[in-house]
Design a protein around this motif. Structure first.
Motif: not given
Length: 264
Positions: A38, A42, A143-145, A147-148
């Motif tokens: 990332r 982030f 949301g957009p931040l 982590q996967e």
């Protein structure tokens, strides 16, 4: 001394960012379980918001703890933290070095030298840290931040047992050593923020042994801007509230929340 330590710590963080920008490595690995990366910032926003909310959410301590100050213990704990980082990088054996150097050795030192970093924690509201912890969790995992994490290929029982073991040896043991033991002793010597910076950088550097790519300078810089920044948030939680549950919650989420969300 306090100002020099704090200034040196800030310089380390600035230098780490500069190294990553100069080398084009602004994407950092946030987990040892995969190769996902990332943008480094982030990881900063949730920590920054959390620190701000801690500052605004009473009760606050921000003072050195009572009890007998022991500089020897403070330096010995630094030595153990550095030894853990170096030995892990050279030889692996993560669980062995962690239990030996972050648990058994400190307990032997405390028994040998005696004394505690504080005789009594000042009273604080049990749930005062809930707001900054909740904000950090939402910003990090929603949301957009967010982590996967890869979906684990484990049976439910095996997954639960693995997560409990990881929680105990990572979240609990690390937070007790780096924050409750090491940071508190340095707070007695230098005050809150220099101690937070010391504990955060020492906590960050050992991650090179499990997340490093082979370029030591870049790996250290990546650990500083990733785990080091998170360590500032964790350290400030401890400094202001003297409660362990917020540390266990945040650290436990770092290790397990991505996996849990991948199962939904």
């Amino acid at each position: 001394m306090r100002r020099w330590v704090l200034a040196g710590g800030v310089l380390v963080y600035v230098a780490a960012v500069a190294i990553l920008v100069a080398t084009g490595n602004t994407e950092v690995h946030y987990s040892a379980d995969g190769g996902e990366t990332r943008p480094m910032w982030f990881r900063w926003l949730p920590a920054a918001v959390g620190i701000l909310l801690i500052r605004l959410t009473p009760p606050q301590l921000d003072r050195a703890p009572g009890g007998r100050s022991d500089r020897r213990q403070a330096w010995i704990l630094v030595g153990l933290a550095l030894a853990f980082a170096v030995l892990l990088k050279l030889f692996g054996l993560f669980e062995v070095w962690k239990v030996l150097l972050l648990l058994l050795a400190p307990l032997a030192v405390f028994r040998w030298l005696g004394g505690r970093p504080t005789e009594r924690w000042p009273a604080t509201a049990r749930w005062a840290p809930a707001l900054p912890v909740a904000a950090w969790l939402l910003l990090t995992y929603v949301g957009p931040l967010a982590q996967e994490s890869a979906r684990p290929d484990l049976a439910v029982l095996d997954l639960v047992m693995a997560m409990v073991a990881v929680f105990l040896i990572n979240s609990v043991l690390e937070e007790v050593f780096y924050r409750r033991w090491l940071q508190t002793r340095w707070e007695q010597q230098l005050g809150p923020w220099p101690a937070i910076v010391i504990a955060s950088l020492l906590w960050a550097c050992w991650h090179v042994g499990i997340q490093g790519t082979g370029e030591l300078g870049v790996d250290l810089a990546g650990a500083v801007v990733n785990q080091g920044v998170l360590g500032l948030f964790l350290g400030y939680l401890w400094s202001r509230y003297r409660r362990m549950w917020p540390l266990f919650t945040v650290h436990g989420a770092v290790n397990a929340m991505g996996i849990l969300l991948s199962l939904v």
